[in-house]
Design an enzyme around this catalytic site. Structure first.
Site, PDB file in Angstrom:
ATOM      1  CG  HIS A   1      -1.993   1.017   1.198  1.00 44.14           C
ATOM      2  ND1 HIS A   1      -3.081   0.974   2.021  1.00 44.14           N
ATOM      3  CD2 HIS A   1      -2.148   2.142   0.449  1.00 44.14           C
ATOM      4  CE1 HIS A   1      -3.866   2.016   1.795  1.00 44.14           C
ATOM      5  NE2 HIS A   1      -3.301   2.747   0.849  1.00 44.14           N
TER       6      HIS A   1
ATOM      7  CG  LEU B   1      -3.870  11.670   9.690  1.00 45.99           C
ATOM      8  CD1 LEU B   1      -3.909  10.400  10.542  1.00 45.99           C
ATOM      9  CD2 LEU B   1      -2.478  12.285   9.725  1.00 45.99           C
TER      10      LEU B   1
ATOM     11  CG  ASP C   1      -1.898   5.224   3.027  1.00 40.19           C
ATOM     12  OD1 ASP C   1      -1.996   5.264   1.789  1.00 40.19           O
ATOM     13  OD2 ASP C   1      -2.781   5.651   3.793  1.00 40.19           O
TER      14      ASP C   1
ATOM     15  CG  ASP D   1       2.404   7.153  10.839  1.00 33.15           C
ATOM     16  OD1 ASP D   1       1.626   6.776  11.737  1.00 33.15           O
ATOM     17  OD2 ASP D   1       2.058   7.932   9.926  1.00 33.15           O
TER      18      ASP D   1
ATOM     19  CB  ALA E   1      -6.889  11.689   1.766  1.00 32.75           C
TER      20      ALA E   1
ATOM     21  N   GLY F   1      -2.666  10.027   3.586  1.00 34.33           N
ATOM     22  CA  GLY F   1      -1.550   9.113   3.403  1.00 34.33           C
ATOM     23  C   GLY F   1      -0.486   9.403   4.455  1.00 34.33           C
TER      24      GLY F   1
END
Length: 400
Positions: A74, A326, A291, A265, A157, A328
């Site tokens: 991804h 957010l 992502d 992350d 998004a 990505g």
């Protein structure tokens, strides 16, 4: 680099004095011999080196770690490029593949965004043509279609202008024109026609995935009965877990048929929630992804886009300019791997499987890549004791 596949003298590369993360355990003080595009042999400190490895270029592992190259299923882009708008010369795809190879990714799925049928077809076409070439950096293993058959409520998004119900005609065209290229597609299983679409995906050997979805627990289970086997960026853009209404998250956590991506992350998912995910799914069903968008590897500021929507990058975190969702990430796979070890508390061999082997098996590529075994592709990482990358080999080619 010199010699076949970038290796000196054609004898390959021998990495020794390292902790080799092999399928059956860690070979402390072990060695691995890469020759051409394959792993020629692997062994522990007491195993003799093959005679033919005598002329190989030697790399001292210095007690560091040797892992299989990361597989990212991804990823939208990086280094200022996006798979949706990579130029017709395919240089944009090469730039993305090179950027992520420098951060440990040796195989990836070119991932789309919600867009028109024509734009999606053009993206698949570019990826297909790139896959037919030499691919000197991270290998493009296929295409992941994220959308456009997703929920408006949980669009995140994704561009709402192109969101709609599943279209079997589109899938049939893509499979016919680009056989074997589509590997995974994300959709909202509650949409009209979604269950038939999921069944068609599975029949074509494409992994059906839930994401950007308002599905109930029961709807996800019903979709799994029809072939659903994956969930994108678990916890994000899906109905949450409640003790009387388990939602999509509850179904993903409890249904052993479904593998679960996670963006590790420190921004998308709290490390405690990742720990819950790992405990619920077991080591073999968690898949680390980035992502990553075009802004990965780029400086903070404005002027970035994701699916035609303006994005602002602040302290490395990408958000839509309008609304602040957010957008990505700017994560790399080595960053996700280190987060799992340092913040979540996952041991190195398990985190390695989550970043490599689990994804390879989900794509049906476990016999080719994702683990360190003789005869498999020479997708190999060398890390020092601090988990910093010292070397990346993709198909035996040392990445710069």
């Amino acid at each position: 680099m010199s010699g076949p596949e970038g290796q000196a003298g054609g004898k390959g590369t021998l990495i020794a004095n390292a902790r080799i993360v092999a399928p059956n355990g860690v070979l402390d003080g072990g060695w691995i011999w890469l020759r051409g595009a394959e792993i020629a042999a692997i062994g522990g400190p007491s195993d003799p080196l093959p005679d033919a490895a005598a002329g190989a270029e030697r790399v001292d592992g210095a007690g560091g770690w040797v892992l299989p190259g990361f597989v990212d299923v991804h990823v939208h882009g990086g280094a200022g490029h996006d798979f949706m708008d990579a130029d017709e010369s395919l240089a944009g795809i090469a730039a993305i593949a090179r950027f992520h190879a420098r951060h440990g990714t040796t195989g990836l799925l070119a991932t789309s965004l919600t867009a028109s049928r024509e734009e999606l077809t053009a993206m698949i076409d570019r990826a297909s043509r790139y896959m037919a070439g030499d691919m000197p950096f991270a290998q493009v293993l296929g295409v992941h279609l994220e959308g456009p058959f997703v929920s408006l409520k949980w669009k995140g998004a994704q561009n709402p202008d192109f969101i709609g119900p599943p279209q079997l005609e589109w899938l049939d065209e893509w499979v016919s024109r680009y056989p074997g290229v589509l590997k995974l597609q994300t959709l909202a299983p509650e949409l009209p026609g979604a269950l038939d679409y999921i069944e068609r995906l599975a029949a074509h050997g494409i992994v059906p995935s839930a994401g950007h979805t308002d599905a109930t627990y029961e709807q996800i289970v019903a979709a799994a009965d029809r072939g659903l086997r994956h969930a994108v960026h678990t916890y994000n853009a899906m109905t949450p877990l409640h003790h009387r209404n388990p939602g999509t998250v509850g179904a993903v956590l409890s249904d052993d048929r479904i593998s679960a991506e996670v963006i590790a992350d420190g921004h998308h998912v709290h490390h405690a929630a990742i720990k819950v995910l790992a405990r619920a799914k077991g080591n073999g069903k968690v898949i680390l992804v980035t992502d990553a968008m075009a802004a990965a590897g780029m400086p903070d500021g404005e002027g970035y886009e994701l699916g035609g929507l303006p994005v602002v990058l602040t302290c490395g975190v990408a958000r839509l300019k309008d609304g602040g969702n957010l957008a990505g990430s700017t994560l790399t796979m080595i960053g996700a791997f280190r987060h799992m070890v340092r913040e979540v508390g996952i041991d190195i061999p398990t985190a390695s499987a989550m970043a490599s082997g689990n994804a390879a098996r989900q794509l049906g590529l476990g016999g080719v890549t994702g683990s360190l075994e003789a005869g498999k592709r020479a997708d190999v990482l060398l890390l020092d004791e601090a988990l910093e990358l010292r070397g990346v080999w993709a198909r035996g080619r040392l990445q710069d």
